[in-house]
Structures are given as structure tokens and as C-alpha cells.
Design a protein around this motif. Structure first.
Motif, short mmCIF file in Angstrom:
data_model
loop_
_atom_site.label_atom_id
_atom_site.label_comp_id
_atom_site.label_asym_id
_atom_site.label_seq_id
_atom_site.Cartn_x
_atom_site.Cartn_y
_atom_site.Cartn_z
N MET A 173 0.86 -1.15 0.00
CA MET A 173 0.00 0.00 0.00
C MET A 173 0.88 1.18 0.00
SD MET A 173 -2.55 -1.27 2.80
CE MET A 173 -3.77 -0.26 2.25
N HIS A 174 1.51 1.50 -1.24
CA HIS A 174 2.66 2.31 -0.96
C HIS A 174 3.22 3.04 -2.15
CE1 HIS A 174 2.47 -1.96 -0.28
NE2 HIS A 174 3.15 -2.03 -1.36
N ALA A 175 2.48 3.20 -3.21
CA ALA A 175 3.04 4.00 -4.30
C ALA A 175 2.04 4.99 -4.81
CB ALA A 175 3.51 3.10 -5.43
N PRO A 176 1.71 6.01 -4.04
CA PRO A 176 0.65 6.89 -4.42
C PRO A 176 0.97 7.67 -5.65
CG PRO A 176 1.73 7.68 -2.46
CD PRO A 176 2.36 6.41 -2.82
N GLY A 177 -0.01 7.75 -6.50
CA GLY A 177 0.01 8.74 -7.53
C GLY A 177 0.69 8.38 -8.80
N ILE A 197 -8.67 6.41 6.24
CA ILE A 197 -7.81 7.34 5.51
C ILE A 197 -6.72 6.57 4.77
CG2 ILE A 197 -6.23 9.30 5.76
CD1 ILE A 197 -7.70 10.07 8.30
N ALA A 198 -6.15 5.56 5.43
CA ALA A 198 -5.09 4.77 4.80
C ALA A 198 -5.60 4.08 3.54
CB ALA A 198 -4.54 3.75 5.79
N ILE A 199 -6.79 3.49 3.59
CA ILE A 199 -7.26 2.74 2.43
C ILE A 199 -7.66 3.67 1.29
CG2 ILE A 199 -9.69 2.55 3.13
CD1 ILE A 199 -7.56 -0.16 1.41
N ALA A 224 2.03 7.94 1.82
CA ALA A 224 2.32 9.36 1.66
C ALA A 224 3.77 9.57 1.22
CB ALA A 224 2.03 10.11 2.95
N PHE A 225 4.71 8.81 1.82
CA PHE A 225 6.11 8.97 1.45
C PHE A 225 6.34 8.59 0.00
CE2 PHE A 225 10.24 7.03 0.74
CZ PHE A 225 11.08 8.08 1.04
N ASP A 226 5.72 7.52 -0.45
CA ASP A 226 5.94 7.08 -1.83
C ASP A 226 5.41 8.10 -2.82
OD1 ASP A 226 6.77 5.52 -3.90
OD2 ASP A 226 5.03 4.21 -3.86
N GLY A 227 4.32 8.79 -2.45
CA GLY A 227 3.87 9.87 -3.30
C GLY A 227 4.81 11.05 -3.28
N LEU A 228 5.32 11.36 -2.09
CA LEU A 228 6.19 12.52 -1.92
C LEU A 228 7.52 12.35 -2.63
CD1 LEU A 228 6.62 15.28 -0.48
CD2 LEU A 228 7.59 13.96 1.44
N GLY A 248 -2.30 15.43 1.75
CA GLY A 248 -2.58 14.51 0.66
C GLY A 248 -2.88 15.22 -0.64
N LEU A 249 -3.68 16.28 -0.58
CA LEU A 249 -3.99 17.05 -1.79
C LEU A 249 -2.75 17.76 -2.31
CD1 LEU A 249 -7.45 18.60 -0.80
CD2 LEU A 249 -7.01 16.72 -2.39
N TRP A 250 -1.91 18.25 -1.40
CA TRP A 250 -0.69 18.93 -1.82
C TRP A 250 0.24 17.96 -2.56
CZ3 TRP A 250 4.52 18.29 -0.69
CH2 TRP A 250 5.35 19.33 -1.11
N ILE A 251 0.37 16.73 -2.04
CA ILE A 251 1.22 15.74 -2.70
C ILE A 251 0.67 15.42 -4.09
CG2 ILE A 251 1.97 13.33 -2.64
CD1 ILE A 251 2.25 13.61 0.38
N LEU A 252 -0.65 15.25 -4.18
CA LEU A 252 -1.26 14.97 -5.47
C LEU A 252 -1.00 16.09 -6.47
CD1 LEU A 252 -4.76 13.51 -4.51
CD2 LEU A 252 -2.82 12.26 -5.44
#
Length: 508
Positions: free
Chosen positions: A1-5, A391-393, A300-304, A494-498
Motif C-alpha cells: 500500500m505504498h506507491a501513491p500517484g 484514511i489509509a485505504i 504518503a512517502f511514496d507519493g512525496l 494529501g492534496l498537496w502531494i497529489l
């Protein structure tokens, strides 16, 4: 669960290995200076301009959460917050009886698929997109299984291939899974957390090729069997096998409550209200709390880490300290600094759950002070921890659904040609080979909506828990003010990272 975006490394084209890495570094660092503040349509290599500025989305999300908080305070009362939510036993239904008869075949299939993933890792196509094991493990198992768990419960507990292998060995070697030493209770879920963070590091910083995946699956299989032999089946899958711990936590959101029986204990299969598991269970200790926070922080880290801001933070040297130390700009010392950058990223990855833990404990401590609660800080922290799981899911869904759409259906064609030998075993080799690419605006607004929805659910769950833990509605409301501030911070972050532009080149 770890590669956002965005697509993880395994589905990106290989990075250039040319000797002139300095040119690539300059290109990556030029991005933040040249690109305007468009929003990356995550999962796609494109930029999307939202119809209104991102800060307006942040304010709208914050106002929505405040409104949800007020509504929860008005509508929810103590008498509507039973300690044990109602559920209905469904073990005797015809569908469940039929599934029970199919379980041995399904468990055998799980082991066969695991073996196929290993075989295709070593013998299949070296192209990750055309490799069955890469697509099944990373897209179907790592991405799709958590979503299915939210809907149908912890079916992984019944189908876990490593548990099936342990059970098979137990039949051949009597007492194999009984364990040789008693599992130290003080370890809690720390082994699962360590393995989970190691797995995320393997995904994010590995080569993303089939052969390393084969190595991982073989190594993890041997580790599971050794763990079962050492501490016993029950303790190993309760505290150490991180997929089992991860999916068990996600299943708390599901309307299906499934728990596999151990020994003479009967199993459990009940229907309940969605999210009811978050009210009836709480973390065992700090290790379980940290694992739940890791589900959020690693995403969050993976997105950042894929944003131009993050890469520029190291390579652009905004403080100038590295330039003075090296005598040249960091980008001109890429070859010598590359291992340091990888170590820097790894450090933040492994520290991320504890950064979130500090913020969470700060909010809980403030809530305790506002309410003058005599309940110890540790107990209050455990009480509200699982309220963060929605929030996590939704972070996972927000950042991975595009990848699932783009690559998930390819598994139908790969089933017919698992080794990339131009086979067509089941007549599906040409099916769904083209990715599904939704409109960028649909992707962006879906992401925003999911993030806000997940936080709203968390607000309501946290308020229900507060009604159980505090004597008055006033104290329950007061206790949730710091949590509300924390959730607003998570939403805006979260929105800022996106909204951050992505790097053109990975600096590793």
C-alpha cells in the motif's frame, strides 16, 4: 500500500544507465524551475490543470470535515454507540457451505499461483509488463487484494499460500507448525512492521525486474516456513507475516467479519455494518498502532518521493550547505552522492511511521488535556488508532486505482502466455492488452473525492469511539478537536502531494 500517484518502478521504463548521468540529473532538477504548478494526473505521465486552484480544494475539504464533525456531534449520541455492533452469523448459508467445499481447491490454486510467479520470475519474459508474475503479484495481489478485502472480508486468511504450505508440511512432519519456542509477547507486531517496511523499500528502491521478484518470493517463502517452525503457526501469522497483519487490519472496514479458527477454536463468519470492526477492535499495543500508521505514512512517502519538490530538496541544495561542503553543486557530484541520496530516502521511509506516530500522540495528548481525562495516554492512543484506517485505504485507492486500471486487466492475456512465449493456452492472449485510461479530470476529482470521503468516515468513527470512552458528549466533542485538526492536516497534505509535478528522472 505504498506507491501513491504514479506507477511503481516495476512498470516504468528502465532508467538510462548511460555514463553521462550528470545530464540526466540536470534535466530532473530543471523541472521544478521550468514547470508551472500544474497537477500531475497520477498514474499517467501527464499534467492536468484543475478548474480551480489547489488551495481552494484544500479549503473546501477542510470545511467539509468541520461540517462532518458538527453533524457527527449533533446526530451521534451515547445510546447510538454500542460497544459491540450487531452482526449476523452466516456460516450456515448455502453460499458459504459451497465455498467451504471449494476451499481445498482454492488453497491449492493459491500455492500453484505462487509457484507460477516464482517460475515466471526466473524463466519468464524479462519485460515486466509481459511477465505474469510481475503483473499478478504487484498489481493483482498487492493492489487489488486490499480492495477486495474491504468488500468481502479477510479471505486471505483462508487462502494464504504460505500458511497452506505450512499446513502441508505439518502433515508430512508431525508437529512442524507447533513451534519450538514461545513467541515473546513483548515483540507484538514489530516483526511484521519491520518486514513491511523492508518490503516497501524493496518495491521503491529495487530494480523492478522479474528475477529479483523471484528471489523475494523464494526468500519470503523460506522465511515463513522457518518462522512457522520456530514460533508456531498461530503466532507467526498473527504477528510476523506482514501480509496477514496488513489485510487483517484492512478487513476491519469490511461488512464481512471472517476469522479463521485455530486448533479446536471455531472460525467466525458474520455480516455486520461497514466499518463496525473499527469500533469493536483496537490495537494490542504500540507495535500494532505503529503498523496501522505505517499503512498511511508509507503511502504518503511514496507519493512525496516522486515529486520534483522532494528531489530538489536534496539535489538542488536549497540551504547551500552541501555545495560549500563539496565545493560544487550536488548535481555535479551525482556519482558520489547517489548512495547518500538512497540512504537519505531509506532513512525517511523507515522513519515515516514514527513521524506520524509523534503527530498522532501529540493530538491524543492534547485531547487528554482538554478533557482532563484520567485515562492513560497510551490507552487513549490505542482507542482511536483504527479510526485512521479509512484514511489509509482511500490513500491507497486514490493513488493506485489508475495503475490497476492500466495494468490489471492484462492478467487475462498473461494467463494464456505466462512465460511470454507467444502461447495462447486459454484463448485470452489478445484480450484487454490495451490499458484503460480515464479522463484526467475524472482521475483528479475522483482522487479528491476519495480523500475527503475517507476523512469524513474517520471523523464519524472517531466520534463514535469518543462516545464510548468519555462520560459526556461535551468531553467527547472536545476530545475530537485535536483529531479533527490532525485529519485536516492529513487531507491538505494529501492534496498537496497529489498536486506536485512529478520528476522526469529518478535520482537513483
Amino acid at each position: 500500500m505504498h506507491a501513491p500517484g504514479r506507477c511503481p518502478r516495476l512498470f516504468r521504463a528502465d532508467e538510462s544507465r548511460a555514463h553521462d548521468v550528470k545530464a540526466c540529473a540536470r534535466l530532473a532538477l530543471a523541472g521544478p524551475l521550468l514547470l508551472p504548478g500544474e497537477v500531475a494526473a497520477h498514474g499517467f505521465s501527464a499534467l492536468y490543470n484543475p478548474p480551480v486552484p489547489v488551495w481552494m480544494y484544500g479549503w473546501a475539504a477542510a470545511i467539509t470535515l468541520v461540517a462532518s464533525f458538527v453533524i457527527a456531534g449533533v446526530l451521534l449520541t451515547a445510546r447510538h454507540a454500542p460497544a459491540a455492533p450487531a452482526s449476523r452469523d452466516i456460516r450456515g448459508t448455502g453460499v458459504v457451505r459451497a465455498l467451504r467445499r471449494c476451499l481445498p481447491a482454492l488453497r491449492l490454486t493459491g500455492v500453484q499461483v505462487l509457484m507460477l510467479c516464482v517460475a515466471t520470475g526466473y524463466l519468464g519474459s524479462r519485460d515486466p509488463v509481459r511477465n505474469f508474475g510481475m503483473t499478478f503479484f504487484w498489481v493483482i495481489f498487492v493492489l487489488l487484494f486490499p480492495y477486495l478485502t474491504v468488500v468481502v472480508g479477510n479471505f486471505y486468511a483462508a487462502l494464504n499460500p504460505w500458511r497452506t504450505l505450512g499446513d502441508a508440511l505439518d502433515r508430512l512432519w508431525r508437529g512442524f507448525s507447533h513451534g519450538r519456542v514461545r513467541y515473546p509477547q513483548r515483540l507484538g507486531d514489530w516483526p511484521a512492521l519491520g518486514l513491511y517496511l523492508g518490503f516497501i523499500a524493496f518495491e521503491l528502491f529495487g530494480t523492478g525486474r522479474p528475477v529479483p521478484l523471484g528471489h523475494f518470493l523464494v526468500g519470503y517463502t523460506l522465511l515463513n516456513l522457518a518462522g512457522i517452525w520456530l514460533v508456531g503457526r498461530r503466532a507467526w501469522f498473527a504477528h510476523c507475516e506482514f501480509f496477514a497483519v496488513l489485510l487483517r487490519l484492512i478487513a476491519l472496514l469490511s461488512p464481512v467479519d471472517y476469522r479463521r479458527g485455530e486448533g479446536d477454536e471455531p472460525g467466525r463468519l458474520h455480516l455486520r455494518w461497514p466499518f463496525a470492526g473499527l469500533l469493536s477492535e483496537r490495537p494490542r499495543d504500540l507495535s500494532s498502532l505503529s503498523f496501522a500508521l505505517a499503512m498511511l505514512s508509507t503511502t504518503a512517502f511514496d507519493g512525496l518521493k516522486a515529486t520534483q519538490w522532494w528531489v530538489g530538496l536534496f539535489w538542488a541544495d536549497p540551504t547551500g550547505l552541501m555545495t560549500r561542503w563539496l565545493g560544487v553543486a550536488p548535481v555535479n557530484a551525482y556519482a558520489s552522492l547517489r548512495p547518500w541520496f538512497l540512504g537519505w530516502e531509506s532513512l525517511w521511509l523507515f522513519a515515516s511511521p514514527f513521524v506520524y506516530l509523534g503527530a498522532y500522540l501529540g493530538a491524543i495528548a492534547l485531547a487528554r488535556w482538554l478533557t482532563r481525562s484520567p485515562r492513560p495516554l497510551r490507552e487513549l492512543a490505542l482507542d482511536f488508532a483504527y479510526a485512521l484506517l479509512p484514511i489509509a485505504i482511500v490513500y491507497h485507492m486514490t493513488h493506485y486505482t489508475a495503475l490497476l486500471l492500466a495494468n490489471g486487466l492484462k492478467i487475462l492475456s498473461l494467463v494464456s502466455d505466462p512465460f511470454g512465449r507467444k502461447w495462447d493456452l486459454f484463448g485470452t492472449a489478445q484480450m484487454f492488452r490495451a490499458p484503460i485510461l480515464p479522463d484526467y479530470s475524472v482521475v483528479w476529482h475522483t482522487q479528491v473525492g476519495l480523500i475527503v470521503l475517507g476523512h469524513i468516515v474517520s471523523v464519524f468513527v472517531a466520534h463514535r469511539i469518543a462516545l464510548q470512552r468519555f462520560a459526556s458528549r461535551r468531553d467527547a466533542m472536545l476530545s475530537q478537536l485535536p483529531m479533527l485538526a490532525l485529519m485536516i492536516a492529513f487531507t491538505v497534505a494529501g492534496l498537496w502531494i497529489l498536486a506536485q509535478p512529478l520528476t522526469a528522472v529518478l535520482m537513483r
